[in-house]
Design a protein around this motif. Sequence first.
Motif, PDB file in Angstrom:
ATOM      1  N   ALA A 110       0.843  -1.196   0.000  1.00  0.00           N
ATOM      2  CA  ALA A 110       0.000   0.000   0.000  1.00  0.00           C
ATOM      3  C   ALA A 110       0.879   1.248   0.000  1.00  0.00           C
ATOM      4  N   VAL A 111       0.388   2.298  -0.671  1.00  0.00           N
ATOM      5  CA  VAL A 111       1.182   3.524  -0.832  1.00  0.00           C
ATOM      6  C   VAL A 111       0.385   4.742  -0.372  1.00  0.00           C
ATOM      7  N   ARG A 112       1.043   5.588   0.405  1.00  0.00           N
ATOM      8  CA  ARG A 112       0.454   6.869   0.813  1.00  0.00           C
ATOM      9  C   ARG A 112       1.397   7.973   0.342  1.00  0.00           C
ATOM     10  N   ILE A 113       0.863   8.942  -0.402  1.00  0.00           N
ATOM     11  CA  ILE A 113       1.691  10.043  -0.905  1.00  0.00           C
ATOM     12  C   ILE A 113       1.165  11.369  -0.366  1.00  0.00           C
ATOM     13  N   THR A 114       2.068  12.161   0.200  1.00  0.00           N
ATOM     14  CA  THR A 114       1.723  13.492   0.698  1.00  0.00           C
ATOM     15  C   THR A 114       2.345  14.544  -0.208  1.00  0.00           C
ATOM     16  N   HIS A 115       1.496  15.445  -0.705  1.00  0.00           N
ATOM     17  CA  HIS A 115       2.008  16.560  -1.524  1.00  0.00           C
ATOM     18  C   HIS A 115       2.305  17.710  -0.577  1.00  0.00           C
ATOM     19  N   ILE A 116       3.577  17.971  -0.355  1.00  0.00           N
ATOM     20  CA  ILE A 116       4.004  18.916   0.689  1.00  0.00           C
ATOM     21  C   ILE A 116       3.485  20.341   0.466  1.00  0.00           C
ATOM     22  N   PRO A 117       3.530  20.903  -0.763  1.00  0.00           N
ATOM     23  CA  PRO A 117       3.069  22.289  -0.941  1.00  0.00           C
ATOM     24  C   PRO A 117       1.591  22.512  -0.600  1.00  0.00           C
ATOM     25  N   THR A 118       0.733  21.509  -0.886  1.00  0.00           N
ATOM     26  CA  THR A 118      -0.708  21.697  -0.654  1.00  0.00           C
ATOM     27  C   THR A 118      -1.227  20.948   0.572  1.00  0.00           C
ATOM     28  N   GLY A 119      -0.445  19.958   1.056  1.00  0.00           N
ATOM     29  CA  GLY A 119      -0.915  19.150   2.179  1.00  0.00           C
ATOM     30  C   GLY A 119      -1.885  18.060   1.774  1.00  0.00           C
ATOM     31  N   ILE A 120      -2.131  17.885   0.481  1.00  0.00           N
ATOM     32  CA  ILE A 120      -3.049  16.844   0.000  1.00  0.00           C
ATOM     33  C   ILE A 120      -2.409  15.472   0.195  1.00  0.00           C
ATOM     34  N   VAL A 121      -3.189  14.543   0.772  1.00  0.00           N
ATOM     35  CA  VAL A 121      -2.707  13.185   1.026  1.00  0.00           C
ATOM     36  C   VAL A 121      -3.590  12.200   0.267  1.00  0.00           C
ATOM     37  N   VAL A 122      -2.972  11.259  -0.443  1.00  0.00           N
ATOM     38  CA  VAL A 122      -3.730  10.224  -1.144  1.00  0.00           C
ATOM     39  C   VAL A 122      -3.175   8.858  -0.758  1.00  0.00           C
ATOM     40  N   THR A 123      -4.057   7.867  -0.798  1.00  0.00           N
ATOM     41  CA  THR A 123      -3.672   6.498  -0.466  1.00  0.00           C
ATOM     42  C   THR A 123      -4.195   5.562  -1.535  1.00  0.00           C
ATOM     43  N   CYS A 124      -3.429   4.555  -1.873  1.00  0.00           N
ATOM     44  CA  CYS A 124      -3.895   3.531  -2.800  1.00  0.00           C
ATOM     45  C   CYS A 124      -3.396   2.168  -2.337  1.00  0.00           C
ATOM     46  N   GLN A 125      -4.343   1.229  -2.180  1.00  0.00           N
ATOM     47  CA  GLN A 125      -3.972  -0.120  -1.757  1.00  0.00           C
ATOM     48  C   GLN A 125      -4.811  -1.169  -2.474  1.00  0.00           C
ATOM     49  N   SER A 126      -5.362  -0.779  -3.648  1.00  0.00           N
ATOM     50  CA  SER A 126      -6.248  -1.699  -4.369  1.00  0.00           C
ATOM     51  C   SER A 126      -5.494  -2.761  -5.153  1.00  0.00           C
ATOM     52  N   GLU A 127      -4.205  -2.508  -5.440  1.00  0.00           N
ATOM     53  CA  GLU A 127      -3.406  -3.480  -6.191  1.00  0.00           C
ATOM     54  C   GLU A 127      -2.456  -4.220  -5.250  1.00  0.00           C
ATOM     55  N   ARG A 128      -2.006  -5.402  -5.667  1.00  0.00           N
ATOM     56  CA  ARG A 128      -1.066  -6.171  -4.841  1.00  0.00           C
ATOM     57  C   ARG A 128       0.377  -5.686  -5.030  1.00  0.00           C
ATOM     58  N   SER A 129       0.599  -4.965  -6.137  1.00  0.00           N
ATOM     59  CA  SER A 129       1.944  -4.480  -6.438  1.00  0.00           C
ATOM     60  C   SER A 129       2.115  -3.045  -5.945  1.00  0.00           C
ATOM     61  N   GLN A 130       3.245  -2.800  -5.257  1.00  0.00           N
ATOM     62  CA  GLN A 130       3.541  -1.449  -4.775  1.00  0.00           C
ATOM     63  C   GLN A 130       3.704  -0.481  -5.944  1.00  0.00           C
ATOM     64  N   ILE A 131       4.297  -0.952  -7.044  1.00  0.00           N
ATOM     65  CA  ILE A 131       4.497  -0.089  -8.216  1.00  0.00           C
ATOM     66  C   ILE A 131       3.158   0.354  -8.793  1.00  0.00           C
ATOM     67  N   GLN A 132       2.216  -0.588  -8.922  1.00  0.00           N
ATOM     68  CA  GLN A 132       0.894  -0.244  -9.457  1.00  0.00           C
ATOM     69  C   GLN A 132       0.151   0.708  -8.521  1.00  0.00           C
ATOM     70  N   ASN A 133       0.262   0.457  -7.217  1.00  0.00           N
ATOM     71  CA  ASN A 133      -0.398   1.338  -6.248  1.00  0.00           C
ATOM     72  C   ASN A 133       0.195   2.745  -6.306  1.00  0.00           C
ATOM     73  N   ARG A 134       1.501   2.821  -6.503  1.00  0.00           N
ATOM     74  CA  ARG A 134       2.144   4.141  -6.589  1.00  0.00           C
ATOM     75  C   ARG A 134       1.659   4.887  -7.841  1.00  0.00           C
ATOM     76  N   GLU A 135       1.569   4.174  -8.971  1.00  0.00           N
ATOM     77  CA  GLU A 135       1.097   4.798 -10.216  1.00  0.00           C
ATOM     78  C   GLU A 135      -0.321   5.350 -10.043  1.00  0.00           C
ATOM     79  N   ARG A 136      -1.180   4.542  -9.421  1.00  0.00           N
ATOM     80  CA  ARG A 136      -2.564   4.982  -9.216  1.00  0.00           C
ATOM     81  C   ARG A 136      -2.642   6.140  -8.226  1.00  0.00           C
ATOM     82  N   ALA A 137      -1.805   6.076  -7.189  1.00  0.00           N
ATOM     83  CA  ALA A 137      -1.796   7.151  -6.194  1.00  0.00           C
ATOM     84  C   ALA A 137      -1.341   8.460  -6.824  1.00  0.00           C
TER      85      ALA A 137
END
Length: 351
Positions: free
Chosen positions: A238-265
Amino acid sequence: MLERLKIIEQRYTEINEELLKPENISDVKKMTELSKEQSSIKEIYDAYQEYKQILSAIDEAKSLLDDEELGDMAKEELENLERQKEKIEAEIEILLLPKDPNDDKNVIMEIRGAAGGDEANIFAGDLFRMYSRYAENKGWKVEVMNEEPSDAGGFSQIEFMIKGENVYSKLKYESGAHRVQRVPATESQGRVHTSTATVLVMPEADEIDIEIKPTDIKVDVFRSGGAGGQHVNTTDSAVRITHIPTGIVVTCQSERSQIQNRERAMKLLRTKIYEETLRKHEEEEASERRSKIGTGDRSEKIRTYNYPQNRVTDHRIGLTLQKLDQIIDGELDEIIEALINEDQKRKMLGE
């Protein structure tokens, strides 16, 4: 109006010629751009061709009005043609209205259970199914990007993409608070409760729309949750990405692959930043914001689903339909077409 139609007709003809040039046929990118532009004006072009035919037929009918044998028939034909002319002029007026540049984009939708605890989360699940079935009816594709299931059923939050033709043009009016009135399954006294879920519809942002610098994001990986047993990941995918300038946080854990989750996030993050940029721009252009059907704010109550009376009411346009069972099953066309028509009407009035 006629000047604009002539310019569009000329451009349509130019594109036809460009599409036949050998140097363009071998250029996939150029061909795609030309085809897309031509497709965007084809409806107006076709309407103008029909309009010209009607005008020509009107001139011909007028020339026969004084004919002893054909005069009465020409008069009847002229009345019919004048009605056709009025009808197509009204259609052309709508076609010439400024188009939302995002109308042909895919969307990312976010639904959250709001006021009402478990029942709000269950309703969020109902809304997800409603939009999924509507998408299926349209031949669109639904991809879940992130979901947080509720123990009682439904979702506390779910984010998903809908891919297809002109998706945003149909679903952009769905943002806001949706209210449900019904007897929860857990209610032993049979009392009607009111709960809400919020819907956010965002046009998918391309990389060219929003550029994200690697230094502007913080990426965390963690182990996905799930329904238990074999569905729980044993790796940190699972991947959680924080955009520092805006504070927007997104999470993606629908795929089994970390690479795919990162792309979707990253896709979700770009879209959320794009949506925030659009929102700020529209707030600066206050008149444009007021002219919209609702503001798209989460807090704005846009629709009520009353189960005991099988009734759905859209509060923005005062539309009430006694067919909740069909609407919640994905038959949204009547509501969406009414919203589109009202939006077009307001634009024509210059509101």
